[in-house]
Motif scaffolding. Structure first.
Motif, mmCIF file in Angstrom:
data_model
loop_
_atom_site.group_PDB
_atom_site.id
_atom_site.type_symbol
_atom_site.label_atom_id
_atom_site.label_comp_id
_atom_site.label_asym_id
_atom_site.label_seq_id
_atom_site.Cartn_x
_atom_site.Cartn_y
_atom_site.Cartn_z
ATOM 1 N N ARG A 295 0.846 -1.207 0.003
ATOM 2 C CA ARG A 295 0.038 -0.050 0.141
ATOM 3 C C ARG A 295 0.865 1.282 -0.051
ATOM 4 N NH1 ARG A 295 -5.225 -1.790 1.641
ATOM 5 N NH2 ARG A 295 -5.879 0.155 2.245
ATOM 6 N N GLU A 296 1.869 1.248 0.936
ATOM 7 C CA GLU A 296 2.681 2.378 1.108
ATOM 8 C C GLU A 296 3.676 2.448 -0.527
ATOM 9 O OE1 GLU A 296 3.225 2.542 5.830
ATOM 10 O OE2 GLU A 296 4.952 1.886 4.558
ATOM 11 N N GLY A 297 4.105 1.548 -0.831
ATOM 12 C CA GLY A 297 4.774 1.432 -2.092
ATOM 13 C C GLY A 297 3.905 1.957 -3.364
ATOM 14 N N MET A 298 2.829 1.597 -3.453
ATOM 15 C CA MET A 298 1.754 2.004 -4.447
ATOM 16 C C MET A 298 1.438 3.681 -4.216
ATOM 17 S SD MET A 298 0.960 -0.295 -6.612
ATOM 18 C CE MET A 298 -0.537 0.487 -7.634
ATOM 19 N N GLN A 299 1.600 4.121 -3.177
ATOM 20 C CA GLN A 299 1.072 5.384 -2.846
ATOM 21 C C GLN A 299 2.338 6.219 -3.303
ATOM 22 O OE1 GLN A 299 -0.313 5.247 1.052
ATOM 23 N NE2 GLN A 299 -2.165 6.165 0.592
ATOM 24 N N LYS A 300 3.544 5.799 -2.858
ATOM 25 C CA LYS A 300 4.701 6.458 -3.223
ATOM 26 C C LYS A 300 4.917 6.584 -4.790
ATOM 27 C CE LYS A 300 8.117 5.755 0.368
ATOM 28 N NZ LYS A 300 8.981 4.938 1.008
ATOM 29 N N ALA A 301 4.746 5.260 -5.497
ATOM 30 C CA ALA A 301 4.813 5.391 -6.782
ATOM 31 C C ALA A 301 3.658 6.179 -7.663
ATOM 32 C CB ALA A 301 4.672 3.717 -7.459
ATOM 33 N N ALA A 302 2.669 6.167 -7.027
ATOM 34 C CA ALA A 302 1.618 7.064 -7.446
ATOM 35 C C ALA A 302 2.075 8.589 -7.644
ATOM 36 C CB ALA A 302 0.107 6.852 -6.764
ATOM 37 N N GLN A 303 2.203 8.898 -6.421
ATOM 38 C CA GLN A 303 3.057 10.343 -6.223
ATOM 39 C C GLN A 303 4.072 10.751 -7.073
ATOM 40 O OE1 GLN A 303 3.941 10.907 -2.312
ATOM 41 N NE2 GLN A 303 2.026 11.436 -1.695
ATOM 42 N N LYS A 304 4.908 9.744 -7.534
ATOM 43 C CA LYS A 304 6.175 9.861 -8.186
ATOM 44 C C LYS A 304 5.670 10.102 -9.792
ATOM 45 C CE LYS A 304 10.392 8.000 -9.473
ATOM 46 N NZ LYS A 304 11.470 6.507 -9.097
ATOM 47 N N TYR A 305 4.597 9.291 -10.203
ATOM 48 C CA TYR A 305 4.175 9.335 -11.758
ATOM 49 C C TYR A 305 2.971 9.831 -11.951
ATOM 50 C CZ TYR A 305 8.062 5.792 -11.858
ATOM 51 O OH TYR A 305 9.220 5.257 -11.873
ATOM 52 N N GLY A 306 2.069 10.651 -10.861
ATOM 53 C CA GLY A 306 1.095 11.388 -11.182
ATOM 54 C C GLY A 306 -0.176 10.364 -11.504
ATOM 55 N N ILE A 307 -0.147 9.065 -10.747
ATOM 56 C CA ILE A 307 -1.128 8.438 -10.964
ATOM 57 C C ILE A 307 -2.136 8.172 -9.830
ATOM 58 C CG2 ILE A 307 -1.784 5.914 -11.434
ATOM 59 C CD1 ILE A 307 0.925 5.526 -12.697
ATOM 60 N N LYS A 308 -3.472 8.136 -9.951
ATOM 61 C CA LYS A 308 -4.222 7.956 -8.741
ATOM 62 C C LYS A 308 -4.426 6.329 -8.464
ATOM 63 C CE LYS A 308 -8.598 9.430 -6.874
ATOM 64 N NZ LYS A 308 -9.879 9.827 -7.131
ATOM 65 N N VAL A 309 -4.042 6.237 -6.966
ATOM 66 C CA VAL A 309 -3.963 4.744 -6.502
ATOM 67 C C VAL A 309 -5.376 4.655 -5.700
ATOM 68 C CG1 VAL A 309 -2.817 3.085 -5.427
ATOM 69 C CG2 VAL A 309 -1.681 4.331 -6.932
ATOM 70 N N MET A 310 -6.218 3.814 -5.718
ATOM 71 C CA MET A 310 -7.237 3.436 -4.578
ATOM 72 C C MET A 310 -6.762 2.392 -4.137
ATOM 73 S SD MET A 310 -10.633 4.400 -7.072
ATOM 74 C CE MET A 310 -11.140 6.093 -7.338
ATOM 75 N N LEU A 311 -6.897 2.363 -2.867
ATOM 76 C CA LEU A 311 -6.598 1.462 -1.775
ATOM 77 C C LEU A 311 -7.524 0.870 -0.885
ATOM 78 C CD1 LEU A 311 -3.321 3.164 -0.578
ATOM 79 C CD2 LEU A 311 -3.452 0.944 -2.318
ATOM 80 N N PRO A 312 -8.479 0.203 -1.190
ATOM 81 C CA PRO A 312 -9.605 -0.418 -0.216
ATOM 82 C C PRO A 312 -9.301 -0.374 0.913
ATOM 83 C CG PRO A 312 -9.435 -1.982 -1.932
ATOM 84 C CD PRO A 312 -8.444 -0.877 -2.075
ATOM 85 N N PRO A 313 -10.048 -0.140 1.981
ATOM 86 C CA PRO A 313 -9.675 -0.765 3.455
ATOM 87 C C PRO A 313 -9.408 -2.166 3.403
ATOM 88 C CG PRO A 313 -12.042 0.110 3.441
ATOM 89 C CD PRO A 313 -11.483 0.353 2.102
ATOM 90 N N LYS A 314 -8.392 -2.519 4.334
ATOM 91 C CA LYS A 314 -8.024 -3.989 4.465
ATOM 92 C C LYS A 314 -9.244 -5.024 4.287
ATOM 93 C CE LYS A 314 -3.610 -2.503 6.109
ATOM 94 N NZ LYS A 314 -2.480 -2.608 6.953
ATOM 95 N N LYS A 315 -9.934 -4.840 5.177
ATOM 96 C CA LYS A 315 -11.450 -5.553 5.606
ATOM 97 C C LYS A 315 -11.876 -5.900 4.057
ATOM 98 C CE LYS A 315 -15.241 -6.708 8.241
ATOM 99 N NZ LYS A 315 -16.339 -6.609 8.977
ATOM 100 N N LEU A 316 -12.063 -4.869 3.221
ATOM 101 C CA LEU A 316 -12.593 -5.129 1.893
ATOM 102 C C LEU A 316 -11.477 -5.674 0.740
ATOM 103 C CD1 LEU A 316 -14.647 -1.927 1.248
ATOM 104 C CD2 LEU A 316 -15.586 -4.088 1.788
ATOM 105 N N CYS A 317 -10.240 -5.845 1.304
ATOM 106 C CA CYS A 317 -9.295 -6.558 0.336
ATOM 107 C C CYS A 317 -9.410 -8.104 0.515
ATOM 108 C CB CYS A 317 -7.908 -6.296 0.565
ATOM 109 S SG CYS A 317 -7.545 -4.306 0.304
#
Ligand code: KG4
Ligand code: ZN
Length: 349
Positions: A295-317
């Motif tokens: 989750r943290e890695g996706m968020q970092k990558a999203a910021q770096k490349y200007g992509i929107k990342v959606m991370l549902p709450p863990k209970k829904l994963c």
């Protein structure tokens, strides 16, 4: 007019509505789950987990899973209805996972749902577990619309999907061997951590360093595919080597190194696919999506490349029934609602 025809008419009438109640049932593996949803809203999302039961065997024992589903399902339906503040008669549609998963486990949910649907004269909608995982995102993000890209990583699947609509999910990349969650579970077992391996590796990794060299499959290749068996074998070899030399293996370092490699491959491929396909939104799904490093890695990558990342709450994963209900909501919208009573479980769906 028979049951099937009545059910079909009811489903047709619900197609453009989002104010009706879906009772959803999921029993594909070791979690009995029942939810009530209305549109994109969760009214109840109950889970009876069998993790503690299967832990002593180091993995899910199918026979034991089925028997416990039988014990859990009816009381859980009652709890879910109570939490949602509705009665059986208020239900508009019953949704159930019919595959993929363990045959005996699936059959408990499917048989229960069929009997309930027939007894209450309500339509039954059969759902593919994987589509459920993807649809979990609609519950977490009310603004989410098709199309989007999905990184799906569970115990049985590892895929990058171009989700064009509910019915059209195109596989852009997939695992050549083990699924990501399966690899977490197997590596955990090799280093002596209990089932289920994913959360255990995540916890152990917090105390360790990414310092053990492990392979990176498909490095530099033009593919969005994944491979986990080489990484898993490297961990097994490392553990054997330590044993032969009489050195105590540092479990935390193994966990941290494996997690970094396993999660790194998911992030790199998902970002590469999004950039190359000029996709602005990536959603993540499946049990492995509960992993904090991912989750943290996706968020970092999203910021770096200007992509929107959606991370549902863990209970829904991880496995739940709300996602199955949501998938049914979209199946009904697309008119893909085969009203049936001859539904069978399909373990290899
Ligand atoms: O989606 P899911 O609940 O069930 C399947 O459809 O397979 O995924 C279960 C998988 C298991 O392999 C489990 O070890 C993994 O997801 N998992 C995790 C984490 N939580 C669950 N893997 C890594 N980190 C986690 N925190
Ligand atoms: Zn699942």
């Amino acid at each position: 007019m028979g049951y099937v025809e009545r059910a079909q008419r009811k489903l047709d009438a619900l197609r453009d509505r989002d104010d009706y109640y879906i009772l959803a049932i999921e029993s594909s593996c070791d979690e009995t789950a029942v939810a009530v949803i209305r549109g994109r809203e969760i009214l109840a999302n109950e889970i009876d987990s069998q993790i503690e039961i299967h832990k002593r065997f180091g993995g899910v024992v199918p026979e034991i899973a089925s028997r416990n589903h039988i014990l859990a399902i009816d009381p859980l339906v009652k709890i879910a209805l109570e939490k949602a503040g509705i009665t059986k008669e208020d239900i508009d549609v019953i949704a159930v996972t019919y595959g993929a998963g363990l045959l005996g486990a699936l059959l408990v949910g499917v048989s229960y749902a069929k009997a309930l649907a027939y007894a209450l004269d309500k339509p039954l909608v059969a759902i593919d577990h994987i589509k459920g995982h993807v649809c979990a995102n609609f519950l977490a993000y009310p603004e989410l619309q098709f199309p989007f890209m999905c990184l799906l990583a569970s115990g049985g699947h590892t895929e990058i999907l171009d989700v064009k609509s509910y019915s059209e999910m195109v596989v852009l990349g997939q695992t050549a061997d083990d699924a990501a969650g399966e690899a977490f579970d197997k590596v955990a077992r090799v280093i002596g951590l209990p089932y289920p391996g994913g959360p255990q590796i995540e916890m152990a990794a917090k105390e360790g360093k990414d310092c053990i060299p492990l392979p990176r499959p498909f490095k530099g290749e033009k593919t969005y595919n994944f491979s986990y068996s080489g990484i898993k074998t490297a961990v097994i070899n490392y553990a054997h080597n330590c044993a032969q030399k009489g050195i105590e293996m540092n479990k935390a370092d193994v966990a941290a190194s494996f997690q970094a490699r396993a999660v790194g491959m998911l992030i790199e491929n998902a970002v590469k696919a999004a950039l190359e396909k000029e996709e602005k939104t990536i959603v993540i799904a499946g049990g492995v999506a509960a992993n904090t490093a991912l989750r943290e890695g996706m968020q970092k990558a999203a910021q770096k490349y200007g992509i929107k990342v959606m991370l549902p709450p863990k209970k829904l994963c991880t496995d739940n029934a709300a996602m199955i209900g949501e998938a049914a909501f979209f199946a009904i919208k697309e008119g893909l609602h085969a009203a049936l009573l001859d539904l069978d479980a399909d373990p290899n769906l």
